[in-house]
Scaffold this motif. Structure first.
Motif, PDB file in Angstrom:
ATOM      1  N   LEU A  78       7.629   7.178  -3.658  1.00 61.11           N
ATOM      2  CA  LEU A  78       7.081   8.488  -4.021  1.00 61.11           C
ATOM      3  C   LEU A  78       5.740   8.293  -4.703  1.00 61.11           C
ATOM      4  O   LEU A  78       5.621   7.487  -5.622  1.00 61.11           O
ATOM      5  CB  LEU A  78       8.031   9.214  -4.977  1.00 61.11           C
ATOM      6  CG  LEU A  78       9.208   9.920  -4.339  1.00 61.11           C
ATOM      7  CD1 LEU A  78      10.153  10.435  -5.419  1.00 61.11           C
ATOM      8  CD2 LEU A  78       8.744  11.061  -3.453  1.00 61.11           C
ATOM      9  N   GLU A  79       4.724   8.984  -4.235  1.00 58.96           N
ATOM     10  CA  GLU A  79       3.388   8.911  -4.809  1.00 58.96           C
ATOM     11  C   GLU A  79       3.139  10.180  -5.617  1.00 58.96           C
ATOM     12  O   GLU A  79       3.042  11.270  -5.039  1.00 58.96           O
ATOM     13  CB  GLU A  79       2.332   8.779  -3.702  1.00 58.96           C
ATOM     14  CG  GLU A  79       2.394   7.492  -2.922  1.00 58.96           C
ATOM     15  CD  GLU A  79       1.985   6.280  -3.744  1.00 58.96           C
ATOM     16  OE1 GLU A  79       1.231   6.446  -4.724  1.00 58.96           O
ATOM     17  OE2 GLU A  79       2.433   5.177  -3.402  1.00 58.96           O
ATOM     18  N   PRO A  80       3.041  10.069  -6.943  1.00 56.61           N
ATOM     19  CA  PRO A  80       2.798  11.254  -7.777  1.00 56.61           C
ATOM     20  C   PRO A  80       1.541  12.030  -7.367  1.00 56.61           C
ATOM     21  O   PRO A  80       1.507  13.252  -7.503  1.00 56.61           O
ATOM     22  CB  PRO A  80       2.645  10.682  -9.187  1.00 56.61           C
ATOM     23  CG  PRO A  80       3.359   9.363  -9.141  1.00 56.61           C
ATOM     24  CD  PRO A  80       3.179   8.852  -7.733  1.00 56.61           C
ATOM     25  N   ASP A  81       0.543  11.334  -6.828  1.00 57.23           N
ATOM     26  CA  ASP A  81      -0.692  12.011  -6.401  1.00 57.23           C
ATOM     27  C   ASP A  81      -0.473  12.933  -5.197  1.00 57.23           C
ATOM     28  O   ASP A  81      -1.352  13.717  -4.852  1.00 57.23           O
ATOM     29  CB  ASP A  81      -1.787  10.995  -6.064  1.00 57.23           C
ATOM     30  CG  ASP A  81      -2.324  10.281  -7.292  1.00 57.23           C
ATOM     31  OD1 ASP A  81      -2.074  10.759  -8.424  1.00 57.23           O
ATOM     32  OD2 ASP A  81      -2.998   9.254  -7.129  1.00 57.23           O
ATOM     33  N   ASN A  82       0.688  12.800  -4.538  1.00 59.50           N
ATOM     34  CA  ASN A  82       0.990  13.647  -3.384  1.00 59.50           C
ATOM     35  C   ASN A  82       1.796  14.887  -3.777  1.00 59.50           C
ATOM     36  O   ASN A  82       2.290  15.602  -2.916  1.00 59.50           O
ATOM     37  CB  ASN A  82       1.759  12.855  -2.324  1.00 59.50           C
ATOM     38  CG  ASN A  82       0.886  11.820  -1.653  1.00 59.50           C
ATOM     39  OD1 ASN A  82      -0.333  11.917  -1.665  1.00 59.50           O
ATOM     40  ND2 ASN A  82       1.504  10.813  -1.066  1.00 59.50           N
ATOM     41  N   ILE A  83       1.956  15.112  -5.080  1.00 60.56           N
ATOM     42  CA  ILE A  83       2.660  16.295  -5.573  1.00 60.56           C
ATOM     43  C   ILE A  83       1.622  17.207  -6.236  1.00 60.56           C
ATOM     44  O   ILE A  83       0.859  16.768  -7.094  1.00 60.56           O
ATOM     45  CB  ILE A  83       3.777  15.905  -6.559  1.00 60.56           C
ATOM     46  CG1 ILE A  83       4.816  15.034  -5.826  1.00 60.56           C
ATOM     47  CG2 ILE A  83       4.426  17.157  -7.153  1.00 60.56           C
ATOM     48  CD1 ILE A  83       5.872  14.438  -6.713  1.00 60.56           C
ATOM     49  N   HIS A  84       1.595  18.443  -5.779  1.00 57.83           N
ATOM     50  CA  HIS A  84       0.587  19.385  -6.256  1.00 57.83           C
ATOM     51  C   HIS A  84       1.233  20.681  -6.739  1.00 57.83           C
ATOM     52  O   HIS A  84       2.258  21.101  -6.205  1.00 57.83           O
ATOM     53  CB  HIS A  84      -0.418  19.705  -5.136  1.00 57.83           C
ATOM     54  CG  HIS A  84      -1.175  18.503  -4.676  1.00 57.83           C
ATOM     55  ND1 HIS A  84      -2.327  18.096  -5.277  1.00 57.83           N
ATOM     56  CD2 HIS A  84      -0.915  17.605  -3.688  1.00 57.83           C
ATOM     57  CE1 HIS A  84      -2.766  16.997  -4.672  1.00 57.83           C
ATOM     58  NE2 HIS A  84      -1.921  16.673  -3.713  1.00 57.83           N
ATOM     59  N   PHE A  85       0.604  21.280  -7.736  1.00 61.24           N
ATOM     60  CA  PHE A  85       1.024  22.590  -8.229  1.00 61.24           C
ATOM     61  C   PHE A  85       0.029  23.608  -7.700  1.00 61.24           C
ATOM     62  O   PHE A  85      -1.173  23.443  -7.844  1.00 61.24           O
ATOM     63  CB  PHE A  85       1.074  22.597  -9.761  1.00 61.24           C
ATOM     64  CG  PHE A  85       2.183  21.740 -10.304  1.00 61.24           C
ATOM     65  CD1 PHE A  85       3.439  22.278 -10.529  1.00 61.24           C
ATOM     66  CD2 PHE A  85       1.976  20.384 -10.544  1.00 61.24           C
ATOM     67  CE1 PHE A  85       4.477  21.481 -11.011  1.00 61.24           C
ATOM     68  CE2 PHE A  85       3.004  19.583 -11.022  1.00 61.24           C
ATOM     69  CZ  PHE A  85       4.257  20.133 -11.255  1.00 61.24           C
TER      70      PHE A  85
END
Length: 149
Positions: A78-85
């Protein structure tokens, strides 16, 4: 590339196979057997990890391979940079925004990118653009149907 049949899977083979991906609890995440349409894999084209391809090298038609891969060698971590708000106002009003829904987003270059709705809080929507199986250790079951050069 020709459709000439080879005896064994090599580092540049095209491989037609039924592919089933299972989670560690044994549940099926995806399978070509559902559609009845095996999938072509091209060895060495960068689509699969070296660890994945290593299990196929030397396999023959009708072989059934079962192997476990950690997340990093399967669909990635899981790449945190691929999660967006995103603000809820950015979504069309005619679509249902619910946790678990997969939506297609158009990128600046025109390419479509799937995103999974992970959370909705007030006017904020958490969208995960990681592969749905990212971060998961998985078991692959591969049944070799055909090998071509």
């Amino acid at each position: 590339m020709t459709d000439e049949t080879n005896e064994v899977v090599g580092s540049n083979s095209r491989v037609l196979a039924d592919i089933t991906v299972k989670l560690m609890d044994g549940s099926i995440a995806d399978s070509t057997k559902v559609s009845g349409k095996p999938s072509w894999m091209i060895m060495g084209d960068g689509s699969f990890s070296e660890a994945f391809e290593a299990y196929l090298i030397g396999a023959q038609v009708n072989d059934v391979l079962t192997f476990e891969l950690p997340a990093k060698d399967a669909f990635g971590e899981l790449e945190p940079d691929n999660i967006h708000f995103m603000d809820i106002s950015m979504f069309p009003q005619d679509i249902s925004i619910e946790k678990g829904t997969i939506l297609s987003f158009t990128q600046a270059n025109g390419m479509e990118l799937p995103g999974i709705i992970r959370e909705i809080e007030a006017n904020s929507v958490k969208v995960d653009f990681n592969h749905p199986l990212a971060g998961e250790d998985v078991v692959f079951e591969i049944e070799i149907k055909r090998i071509a050069a």
